[in-house]
Design a protein around this motif. Structure first.
Motif, mmCIF file in Angstrom:
data_model
loop_
_atom_site.group_PDB
_atom_site.id
_atom_site.type_symbol
_atom_site.label_atom_id
_atom_site.label_comp_id
_atom_site.label_asym_id
_atom_site.label_seq_id
_atom_site.Cartn_x
_atom_site.Cartn_y
_atom_site.Cartn_z
ATOM 1 N N MET A 1 -116.464 -87.986 -18.551
ATOM 2 C CA MET A 1 -117.383 -87.801 -19.674
ATOM 3 C C MET A 1 -116.743 -88.306 -20.966
ATOM 4 S SD MET A 1 -119.127 -84.138 -18.716
ATOM 5 C CE MET A 1 -117.624 -83.358 -18.108
ATOM 6 N N HIS A 2 -117.554 -88.507 -21.996
ATOM 7 C CA HIS A 2 -117.053 -89.088 -23.233
ATOM 8 C C HIS A 2 -117.798 -88.490 -24.429
ATOM 9 C CE1 HIS A 2 -120.719 -91.477 -23.548
ATOM 10 N NE2 HIS A 2 -120.548 -91.865 -22.295
ATOM 11 N N HIS A 3 -117.436 -88.962 -25.610
ATOM 12 C CA HIS A 3 -117.979 -88.397 -26.844
ATOM 13 C C HIS A 3 -118.706 -89.456 -27.671
ATOM 14 C CE1 HIS A 3 -116.197 -84.456 -26.223
ATOM 15 N NE2 HIS A 3 -115.154 -85.101 -25.724
ATOM 16 N N PHE A 4 -119.495 -90.297 -27.007
ATOM 17 C CA PHE A 4 -120.431 -91.197 -27.667
ATOM 18 C C PHE A 4 -121.834 -90.657 -27.414
ATOM 19 C CE2 PHE A 4 -116.689 -93.755 -26.911
ATOM 20 C CZ PHE A 4 -116.544 -94.461 -28.113
ATOM 21 N N HIS A 5 -122.626 -90.505 -28.451
ATOM 22 C CA HIS A 5 -123.930 -89.854 -28.307
ATOM 23 C C HIS A 5 -124.799 -90.202 -29.507
ATOM 24 C CE1 HIS A 5 -122.716 -86.995 -31.454
ATOM 25 N NE2 HIS A 5 -121.514 -87.104 -30.901
ATOM 26 N N TYR A 6 -126.084 -90.028 -29.336
ATOM 27 C CA TYR A 6 -127.005 -90.192 -30.464
ATOM 28 C C TYR A 6 -127.142 -88.860 -31.203
ATOM 29 C CZ TYR A 6 -128.533 -94.837 -29.034
ATOM 30 O OH TYR A 6 -128.582 -96.175 -28.731
ATOM 31 N N THR A 7 -127.015 -88.909 -32.506
ATOM 32 C CA THR A 7 -127.363 -87.799 -33.380
ATOM 33 C C THR A 7 -128.596 -88.239 -34.151
ATOM 34 O OG1 THR A 7 -125.062 -87.079 -33.581
ATOM 35 C CG2 THR A 7 -126.607 -86.325 -35.282
ATOM 36 N N GLY A 8 -129.727 -87.675 -33.789
ATOM 37 C CA GLY A 8 -130.984 -88.222 -34.277
ATOM 38 C C GLY A 8 -131.185 -89.589 -33.662
ATOM 39 N N GLN A 9 -131.350 -90.589 -34.474
ATOM 40 C CA GLN A 9 -131.567 -91.949 -33.979
ATOM 41 C C GLN A 9 -130.302 -92.804 -34.036
ATOM 42 O OE1 GLN A 9 -134.414 -90.721 -32.810
ATOM 43 N NE2 GLN A 9 -135.250 -92.803 -32.966
ATOM 44 N N LYS A 10 -129.200 -92.244 -34.542
ATOM 45 C CA LYS A 10 -128.001 -93.035 -34.807
ATOM 46 C C LYS A 10 -126.909 -92.759 -33.771
ATOM 47 C CE LYS A 10 -128.866 -93.113 -39.804
ATOM 48 N NZ LYS A 10 -128.317 -92.769 -41.137
ATOM 49 N N LEU A 11 -126.301 -93.826 -33.262
ATOM 50 C CA LEU A 11 -125.225 -93.683 -32.289
ATOM 51 C C LEU A 11 -123.939 -93.270 -33.001
ATOM 52 C CD1 LEU A 11 -124.425 -93.994 -29.296
ATOM 53 C CD2 LEU A 11 -123.754 -96.349 -29.821
ATOM 54 N N HIS A 12 -123.331 -92.226 -32.483
ATOM 55 C CA HIS A 12 -122.091 -91.694 -33.049
ATOM 56 C C HIS A 12 -120.953 -91.751 -32.038
ATOM 57 C CE1 HIS A 12 -124.655 -90.186 -36.215
ATOM 58 N NE2 HIS A 12 -123.640 -89.597 -36.829
ATOM 59 N N CYS A 13 -119.748 -91.899 -32.561
ATOM 60 C CA CYS A 13 -118.526 -91.633 -31.810
ATOM 61 C C CYS A 13 -117.961 -90.347 -32.383
ATOM 62 C CB CYS A 13 -117.526 -92.778 -31.969
ATOM 63 S SG CYS A 13 -115.900 -92.446 -31.247
ATOM 64 N N GLU A 14 -117.921 -89.307 -31.569
ATOM 65 C CA GLU A 14 -117.594 -87.971 -32.060
ATOM 66 C C GLU A 14 -118.527 -87.657 -33.237
ATOM 67 O OE1 GLU A 14 -113.362 -87.149 -32.195
ATOM 68 O OE2 GLU A 14 -112.968 -88.628 -30.631
ATOM 69 N N SER A 15 -118.009 -87.472 -34.455
ATOM 70 C CA SER A 15 -118.890 -87.158 -35.590
ATOM 71 C C SER A 15 -119.058 -88.335 -36.543
ATOM 72 C CB SER A 15 -118.334 -85.950 -36.363
ATOM 73 O OG SER A 15 -118.297 -84.798 -35.538
ATOM 74 N N VAL A 16 -118.723 -89.526 -36.086
ATOM 75 C CA VAL A 16 -118.757 -90.707 -36.951
ATOM 76 C C VAL A 16 -119.944 -91.597 -36.590
ATOM 77 C CG1 VAL A 16 -117.547 -92.840 -37.550
ATOM 78 C CG2 VAL A 16 -116.281 -90.685 -37.402
ATOM 79 N N ASP A 17 -120.733 -91.958 -37.584
ATOM 80 C CA ASP A 17 -121.842 -92.893 -37.420
ATOM 81 C C ASP A 17 -121.261 -94.290 -37.215
ATOM 82 O OD1 ASP A 17 -124.043 -94.544 -37.630
ATOM 83 O OD2 ASP A 17 -124.705 -93.786 -39.571
ATOM 84 N N LEU A 18 -121.520 -94.886 -36.047
ATOM 85 C CA LEU A 18 -120.905 -96.175 -35.737
ATOM 86 C C LEU A 18 -121.435 -97.306 -36.613
ATOM 87 C CD1 LEU A 18 -120.563 -95.955 -31.859
ATOM 88 C CD2 LEU A 18 -118.735 -95.976 -33.560
#
Length: 435
Positions: A1-18
């Motif tokens: 598993m990893h920590h890349f995910h969408y927060t709302g519509q934006k792809l994040h790495c951990e808590s950072v907007d890519l």
């Protein structure tokens, strides 16, 4: 598993907007998740709790200094395959004394450097190499710690270019003649027999080939323990990662929802299969994972340059190319491609994903379907943390990409994009051409 995910519509790495990373540092840029690397390392170590375990990160997968320092802070040793990699470990503050030096073509200079720096052991690939290591160690007045790599002739059922444990691969000494190789090693005055090593390939998605290989080699390991008092058994690396559905695989629910026969190999399943075989040996166990630790921990950010619509086919032209990420061209490898800004209202687009290099092979994917994206928008190639930057080149005089490390809400440029002056720094026009 990893920590890349969408927060709302934006792809994040951990808590950072890519997208913020792409705007600040440009593209193409590799981005690595520290938390994913840490989680992968700790899960693998926990899966073999109770063993005298030494994890040697196979740094050919990703040798960025910040990544190496992260592993050193976690307590990892390193699996080295060149003198340059040994120097990188030293520069990153890692331990060479707990690291192993592998590879089929060690030069005298590399062997000397490893002996002078101090390594845990040389993983020897041939009988001529035994003679060379003995010779160099004799010149330095030292004894070189060695383990011979045995080839168990086990089919890892992986890609032909990354299998290493079959009899027709260049790696190791066939198991059936390995005893004679150890007898030869014992006669050299400047060698110290410390262990035995095996590695059957990369990107394995089942525990069965590992089990088969270990079971095949264990009787020989027991013979070596009795005959030479070896102290360790290295079982190599090779645990695979998820490339298809890579973004979804960051969600624990995705893993649990998969049918049992379709679940990727987890460190827990790997440990459950191998621990009962290894524990009775009473030896230090070395692992040499690379891709498993960093593969899903990285993405390659790239910018859309053109959407070229044809009569029969569309082409999405991005600013990353095969010089940045060569795996699709070299291995026909799959990398999931996702937008940094997700918009379900947009129509689907079917296109070949291509780079700007003047090669038909500069193609990341054929007939890939994703949401429509246009010029100036950012997309990400998933699962690009292993064999991405380390296999990159300057083909077409393209600068090496930037690298960024993320930890929580923080991110930092850990390798600046190469500039043109740096690319030319080692070149010159000879005097006899200056007329």
């Amino acid at each position: 598993m990893h920590h890349f995910h969408y927060t709302g519509q934006k792809l994040h790495c951990e808590s950072v907007d890519l997208a913020a990373v792409a705007r600040l540092h440009g593209t193409p840029t590799y981005v690595y998740s520290a938390r994913t690397i840490e989680d992968n390392y700790r899960r693998l170590a926990a899966s073999l709790t109770g063993l005298d375990l030494q994890i040697c990160y196979a740094m050919k997968a990703n040798s960025n200094l910040a990544v190496l320092r992260l592993f050193a802070n976690l307590g990892a040793a390193f699996d080295l395959v060149s003198g340059g990699e040994l120097k990188r470990v030293t520069a990153a503050g890692g331990s060479t004394a707990r690291s192993v030096f592998a590879g089929v073509g060690k030069t005298e200079a590399e062997i000397r450097l490893a002996l002078e720096t101090g390594v845990f052991g040389f993983h020897v690939e041939s009988e001529p190499e035994l003679a060379r290591i003995n010779h160099v160690a004799g010149q330095l007045g030292r004894k070189a710690p060695i383990a011979i790599r045995v080839n168990p002739d086990v089919d890892a059922k992986t890609h032909a270019k990354i299998t290493t444990g079959k009899s027709d691969n260049k790696f190791g000494i066939p198991l059936k003649v390995a005893a004679a190789a150890y007898e030869a090693a014992a006669k050299y005055p400047h060698l110290e027999i410390k262990g035995v090593q095996m590695h059957i390939g990369s990107q394995l998605t089942s525990a069965e080939p590992f089990v088969e290989a270990v079971q095949k080699v264990i009787p020989f390991v027991e013979q070596l323990k009795q005959a030479y008092g070896i102290s360790y058994f290295s079982v190599g690396g090779g645990i695979g990662i998820v490339y298809q559905d890579a973004l979804a695989s960051g969600d624990a629910a995705w893993w649990s929802a998969r049918p049992e026969g379709e679940r990727p190999l987890t460190p827990e399943a790997y440990g459950a299969a191998l621990k009962p075989l290894l524990a009775p040996l009473g030896l230090k166990i070395l692992l040499e994972p690379g891709r498993f630790l960093v593969g899903n921990a990285g993405v390659l950010l790239t910018r859309v340059e053109y959407l070229k619509r044809g009569s029969n086919k569309n082409f999405l032209v991005v600013d990353a190319a095969m010089n940045d990420l060569v795996r699709p061209a070299m291995y026909e490898a799959y990398h999931e491609l996702v937008p940094l800004l997700r918009d379900s209202a947009r129509p689907a687009l079917k296109a070949d994903i291509v780079g700007p290099i003047c090669e038909s092979g500069d193609c990341f994917a054929k007939d890939r379907t994703l949401q429509t994206v246009g010029e100036g928008e950012f997309v990400a190639f998933m699962s690009a943390g292993a064999y991405g930057y380390t296999m990159a080149s300057r083909y077409n005089t393209r600068a090496m990409a930037a690298e960024v490390l993320v930890s929580g809400s923080r991110f930092e440029l850990v390798n600046a994009r190469e500039n043109f002056d740096a690319m030319l720094a080692g070149e010159k026009i000879p005097g006899f051409l200056k007329t």
